[in-house]
Write an enzyme that holds these catalytic residues in place. Structure first.
Site, short mmCIF file in Angstrom:
data_model
loop_
_atom_site.label_atom_id
_atom_site.label_comp_id
_atom_site.label_asym_id
_atom_site.label_seq_id
_atom_site.Cartn_x
_atom_site.Cartn_y
_atom_site.Cartn_z
N GLU A 159 -0.17 -21.20 3.51
CA GLU A 159 0.10 -22.64 3.41
C GLU A 159 1.56 -22.93 3.08
O GLU A 159 2.14 -23.89 3.57
CB GLU A 159 -0.82 -23.19 2.31
CG GLU A 159 -0.65 -24.65 1.98
CD GLU A 159 -1.47 -25.05 0.75
OE1 GLU A 159 -1.93 -26.19 0.72
OE2 GLU A 159 -1.64 -24.20 -0.17
N GLN A 216 -2.71 -41.81 3.55
CA GLN A 216 -1.80 -40.67 3.70
C GLN A 216 -0.49 -41.14 4.31
O GLN A 216 -0.39 -42.27 4.80
CB GLN A 216 -2.44 -39.62 4.61
CG GLN A 216 -3.42 -38.72 3.89
CD GLN A 216 -2.77 -37.54 3.20
OE1 GLN A 216 -2.52 -36.50 3.77
NE2 GLN A 216 -2.51 -37.71 1.92
N ASP A 248 0.84 -1.21 0.00
CA ASP A 248 0.00 0.00 0.00
C ASP A 248 0.87 1.26 0.00
O ASP A 248 1.99 1.26 0.52
CB ASP A 248 -0.92 0.00 1.23
CG ASP A 248 -2.05 -1.01 1.11
OD1 ASP A 248 -2.76 -0.97 0.09
OD2 ASP A 248 -2.20 -1.85 2.01
N ASP A 264 1.42 -33.46 -3.42
CA ASP A 264 0.69 -33.26 -4.66
C ASP A 264 0.76 -31.78 -5.08
O ASP A 264 0.14 -30.96 -4.41
CB ASP A 264 -0.77 -33.73 -4.52
CG ASP A 264 -1.45 -33.19 -3.26
OD1 ASP A 264 -0.75 -32.91 -2.26
OD2 ASP A 264 -2.68 -33.08 -3.26
#
Length: 621
Positions: A559, A249, A30, A365
């Site tokens: 993430e 998993q 900003d 993945d």
């Protein structure tokens, strides 16, 4: 000092002046003056708030106050000027875990039913037939909740049956527990705010963070839901959605039990029931010859199911499908439709998707390491995890059960499980260790050769305690520098992706991206082999990256990161969960939250002080 403010008035003035790109955040991007004057409504005292970090903290505190619907509210200046390390850690502990917690019960289902992944007007919950309690509970709820129906999964369902559910995807039930007045869902913690399902390997790392933050009940609940999934779905699922029924998993259940036992184990009977389930999973999921156990004696990831995985976005596989569409002289969307409906079958494409589904089972993945090859590989990651399983079972039997653990007619001893681990260790050293490269590589058991892709999984044997001192030294001194960037280790080396197809998407688990589980497993591995200074360095690098990103971008905890530019601005498949919010970050991202709390447990006081003022790792190491 606290200032009494007109909440809406100050909120709007602050945004108007400082949020120049109108993204509902105040960030370093900003172009405002980065200086805002607060005036106390009662005393008329003034305070000037300066800089991106402090202004974004003010915005967050005001956003929180807006929820009260009051005209006036108190803003604590100590919260605005809080040390960023303290602020991030405090918010993770006090706010983020709770925001990420879900339950599948009367209270929690409303949110889950409205999930964006629900593709029909009536949301479906699938319940295993042998979960009699769950069937009765959820069928009763079906009468109460609108736009909600229950489907009973048959016992011993087939892969073909699971494929029929793609037309009516839904969430899978998890464990229930009896409370004083009612049955309630055993809670689980999702990776990020847009998720409403429990993910397999994410949950282990989240569990580590929960235990550090004293939320032992939630960590135990993860174990309870792992156990439930193994008993009712035959495996710990990629996630509890219908289209994941054919996919497990990375195996980390035993590691969670060890972490819980270190902190506060509920009882010996509790541990017994979970150890029985760990052994059941080990035998039925991982050690079935021809499935996930291969002729070498080592394991692979091998998901069931045929064709394209259900969960990907439209167009995700266009680069893969295009040559096949040309082969059959069809437009790509028409080919895709025929292929999905199985009115057109191509054996070569089917094989590609066997590898793709198996890669998704690995948690990585996607990565060029596993594209079109995963099911052919004795991968370093899964065999490191299973070595740890074998060591963990041996330890638990010896420590808690007098070296004799009975399951049915079988009695297990720690020596038996030590022998399993020794066999795996010898095989991995024979097939996966590469002395010249100073790395562990996946072994292609179909073509009888190592697959020399340089991935961060090469450090998993350090975490598992699998390598000897010589191998550890080579991993730390020769291999590690090839992965290190300012903010931590990348998913692969740059050299390893040099020949990746130019038309393919940029794979998010490869260079230049950095992920929390890779960092956490590396840190513990370095500590295991007494590389304590190096562990301090690697912890600092990652925590600096998280802290700087949160300071510059309104508290954002994403993430994953692009380590080449030390930023959450990731331009790869699937975007970056945790970056989309208005005004205030409410939940962070599960395993990044956990990595922050875990890293702070390791970091020494001197480095914590430097972290608080964002001294660059490149100026220290």
């Amino acid at each position: 000092m606290k200032f009494v403010l007109n909440i809406d008035k100050v909120f709007q003035e602050l945004l108007l002046q400082e949020d120049t790109d109108q993204d509902k955040k105040i960030t370093k991007d900003d172009n405002g003056p980065k200086k805002f004057v607060l005036v106390d409504e009662v005393t008329k005292q003034k305070e000037t708030i300066v800089g991106t970090y402090h202004l974004s903290n003010l915005l967050q505190e005001l956003a929180q106050l807006k929820g009260s619907k009051s005209v006036l509210g108190e803003v604590d200046l100590s919260r605005i000027q809080e040390n960023p390390v303290h602020r991030i850690s405090r918010k993770i502990k006090d706010d983020y875990w709770e925001e990420l917690t879900r339950t599948i019960d009367k209270k929690g289902l409303t949110r889950i039913v409205e999930d964006e992944k629900t593709s029909s007007d009536v949301a479906t919950l699938y319940v295993a037939a042998k979960d009699k309690q769950g069937v009765a509970y959820f069928q009763a709820l079906e009468q109460e909740l609108p736009n909600f129906k229950v489907e009973i999964l048959p016992e011993n369902y087939s892969v073909e049956y699971v494929e029929t559910l793609n037309d009516k995807p839904g969430i899978l039930a998890l464990a229930l527990e009896q409370k004083i007045y009612s049955l309630q869902g055993v809670p689980f913690v999702v990776p990020g705010g847009r998720f409403n399902e429990m993910y397999g390997w994410d949950s282990y790392f989240i569990g580590v963070g929960l235990l550090i933050d004293g939320q032992i009940g939630k960590a135990i609940a993860i174990a309870e839901n792992f156990k439930y999934q193994i008993i009712h779905y035959g495996k710990i699922l990629n996630a509890n959605r219908s289209y994941y029924l054919t996919r497990t998993q990375p195996p980390l259940y035993s590691s969670l039990l060890i972490e819980i036992a270190k902190k506060e184990m509920p009882s010996l009977e509790w541990l017994r029931s979970h150890l029985e389930t760990v052994i059941l999973e080990y035998k039925t999921v991982w050690m079935v010859q021809g499935n996930r156990l291969t002729s070498t004696g080592l394991n692979r990831y091998k998901a069931d199911g045929i064709g394209m995985p259900f969960e990907v976005e439209p167009g995700h596989f266009d680069d893969v499908l295009e040559p096949y569409a040309k082969k059959y002289n069809l437009p790509i969307r028409e080919f895709e439709k025929k292929y999905l409906q199985r009115t057109l079958v191509d054996a070569e494409l089917d094989e590609y998707f066997v590898h793709d589904r198996s890669m998704r089972e690995s948690g990585h993945d996607t990565t060029n390491r596993l594209i079109n090859t995963c099911a052919n590989l004795n991968s370093v990651d899964v065999n490191s995890f299973l070595y740890k399983y074998e060591k963990d079972v041996a330890y638990l039997i010896k420590t808690y059960f007098g070296n004799a653990f009975q399951v049915g007619d079988s009695i297990y001893t720690s020596e038996e499980w030590e022998q399993k681990s020794l066999f795996r260790k010898d095989k991995m050293n024979e097939l996966c260790w590469n002395e010249d490269a100073s790395m562990y590589f996946d072994y292609d058991f179909v073509n009888h050769k190592q697959f020399p892709f340089e991935a961060a999984t090469t450090f998993f044997p350090l975490w598992a305690g699998l390598c000897d001192e010589h191998q550890a030294k080579k991993l730390v001194e020769v291999a590690l520098p090839q992965f290190v960037k300012t903010g931590g280790v990348t998913g692969s080396t740059k050299a390893s992706i040099a020949n990746a197809p130019k038309e393919a998407p940029q794979r998010q688990w490869d260079y230049p991206f950095g992920w929390a589980p890779h960092q956490m497993l590396l840190w513990e591995g370095l500590i295991n082999y007494n590389y304590l200074d190096k562990a301090q360095e690697m912890v600092y690098r990652w925590l600096w990256l998280i802290t700087k990103n949160a300071v510059d971008y309104n508290g954002t905890i994403p993430e994953k990161f692009d380590l080449e530019i030390s930023s959450h601005k990731v331009f790869a498949e699937y975007g970056n969960v945790g970056t989309e919010f208005d005004y205030i970050a409410k939940e962070g991202f599960g395993w990044v939250n956990a990595s922050y709390q875990y890293g702070l447990q390791i970091l020494n006081d001197e480095l914590k002080q430097k972290l608080g003022v964002l001294v660059s790792p490149d100026d220290i190491f």
